[in-house]
Enzyme design. Structure first.
Site, mmCIF file in Angstrom:
data_model
loop_
_atom_site.group_PDB
_atom_site.id
_atom_site.type_symbol
_atom_site.label_atom_id
_atom_site.label_comp_id
_atom_site.label_asym_id
_atom_site.label_seq_id
_atom_site.Cartn_x
_atom_site.Cartn_y
_atom_site.Cartn_z
ATOM 1 N N LYS A 44 0.900 -1.368 -0.178
ATOM 2 C CA LYS A 44 0.055 0.080 -0.118
ATOM 3 C C LYS A 44 0.813 1.065 -0.093
ATOM 4 O O LYS A 44 1.912 1.245 0.565
ATOM 5 C CB LYS A 44 -0.935 0.130 1.187
ATOM 6 C CG LYS A 44 -0.352 -0.551 2.443
ATOM 7 C CD LYS A 44 -1.383 -0.852 3.485
ATOM 8 C CE LYS A 44 -0.938 -1.227 4.863
ATOM 9 N NZ LYS A 44 -1.823 -1.626 6.049
ATOM 10 N N ARG A 93 -7.726 -4.928 19.220
ATOM 11 C CA ARG A 93 -8.603 -3.824 19.643
ATOM 12 C C ARG A 93 -10.123 -4.340 19.593
ATOM 13 O O ARG A 93 -10.672 -4.071 20.425
ATOM 14 C CB ARG A 93 -8.830 -2.654 18.635
ATOM 15 C CG ARG A 93 -7.426 -2.069 18.659
ATOM 16 C CD ARG A 93 -7.104 -1.052 17.351
ATOM 17 N NE ARG A 93 -7.211 -2.082 16.220
ATOM 18 C CZ ARG A 93 -6.765 -1.436 14.843
ATOM 19 N NH1 ARG A 93 -6.538 -0.407 14.614
ATOM 20 N NH2 ARG A 93 -6.909 -2.546 13.886
ATOM 21 N N SER A 131 -4.617 3.710 12.196
ATOM 22 C CA SER A 131 -3.653 4.945 11.318
ATOM 23 C C SER A 131 -4.641 5.241 10.247
ATOM 24 O O SER A 131 -4.563 6.246 9.701
ATOM 25 C CB SER A 131 -2.319 4.173 10.991
ATOM 26 O OG SER A 131 -1.552 3.857 12.080
HETATM 27 O O1 PNS Z 1 0.234 -2.660 11.538
HETATM 28 P P1 PNS Z 1 -0.049 -3.396 10.443
HETATM 29 O O2 PNS Z 1 -0.186 -2.879 9.135
HETATM 30 O O3 PNS Z 1 -1.356 -4.449 10.829
HETATM 31 O O4 PNS Z 1 1.176 -4.598 10.575
HETATM 32 C C1 PNS Z 1 1.057 -5.890 9.835
HETATM 33 C C2 PNS Z 1 2.751 -6.310 9.889
HETATM 34 C C3 PNS Z 1 3.951 -5.350 9.565
HETATM 35 C C4 PNS Z 1 2.874 -7.081 11.161
HETATM 36 C C5 PNS Z 1 2.722 -7.643 8.901
HETATM 37 O O5 PNS Z 1 2.075 -7.194 7.681
HETATM 38 C C6 PNS Z 1 4.128 -8.303 8.745
HETATM 39 O O6 PNS Z 1 4.536 -8.904 9.662
HETATM 40 N N1 PNS Z 1 4.758 -7.996 7.698
HETATM 41 C C7 PNS Z 1 5.840 -8.533 7.244
HETATM 42 C C8 PNS Z 1 5.817 -9.757 6.184
HETATM 43 C C9 PNS Z 1 5.608 -11.138 6.691
HETATM 44 O O7 PNS Z 1 6.125 -11.350 7.502
HETATM 45 N N2 PNS Z 1 4.131 -11.634 6.384
HETATM 46 C C10 PNS Z 1 3.839 -13.003 6.972
HETATM 47 C C11 PNS Z 1 3.036 -12.542 8.301
HETATM 48 S S1 PNS Z 1 2.368 -14.093 8.910
#
Ligand code: PNS
Length: 164
Positions: A44, A93, A131
């Site tokens: 995004k 949440r 956010s």
């Molecule tokens: O604030 P968010 O967007 O909810 O955070 C999401 C986040 C960053 C925790 C998640 O997208 C993530 O861990 N991304 C890294 C890529 C990854 O490991 N993907 C598999 C997750 S099971």
């Protein structure tokens, strides 16, 4: 000597808001060190760059000696090993968060069996905060007093007036 208990609090943080800061405060009371991990390679289109997001978080945590702000790309499960941490912190949440969080927790544990995900619940007044809503309300002229730090409000204002 006992090993340091390190918690990793990952997210997009575009931008950080008071609900995130509430969770970080809770982590600090349970863990020796908190690594706030900002996701770098998002699909995004973020409002703030990774370095801008990191700068805003660093500013809010300037008095926390046991907090570190880092960026990561690729799998969170791999980043956990890089920083020597076993605990992922996620804020919960509402029930609507649960399914996505549950999937992530199980996938992360499958990818790296050393990992445990711990869910923390923010203060009631931040339970609806995200956010995405912060940005929407700000750019439509709504009042965010008490929901985001002053510095983040200023940064959003600069973005809105095209100063950056
Ligand atoms: O604030 P968010 O967007 O909810 O955070 C999401 C986040 C960053 C925790 C998640 O997208 C993530 O861990 N991304 C890294 C890529 C990854 O490991 N993907 C598999 C997750 S099971």
């Amino acid at each position: 000597m006992s090993k340091k208990r390190i918690a990793v609090y990952p997210g997009s943080f575009d931008p950080i808001h008071n609900g995130h800061l509430d969770i970080i405060g809770r982590c600090r009371s349970v863990f020796d060190e908190v690594v706030v991990a900002v996701l770098g390679n998002e699909e995004k289109q973020p409002v703030f760059s990774v370095s801008e997001r990191m700068a805003m978080i660093t500013h809010e945590l300037r008095e926390c000696e046991d907090c570190r702000v880092e960026s990561f790309s690729g799998l969170l499960a791999d980043f956990m090993d890089q920083v020597g941490a076993r605990t992922i912190i996620r804020g919960l949440r509402a029930v609507s968060d649960f399914e996505y969080e549950f999937q992530m927790a199980l996938m992360n544990r499958r990818l790296n069996p050393r990992i445990e995900t711990v869910f923390m619940v923010p203060k009631e007044e931040y339970i609806y905060l995200s956010s995405r809503l912060v940005k929407e309300v700000f750019f439509l002229g709504g009042d965010l007093t008490g929901l985001v730090p002053e510095n983040v409000l200023r940064e959003l204002g600069d973005r809105a007036t095209g100063r950056v």
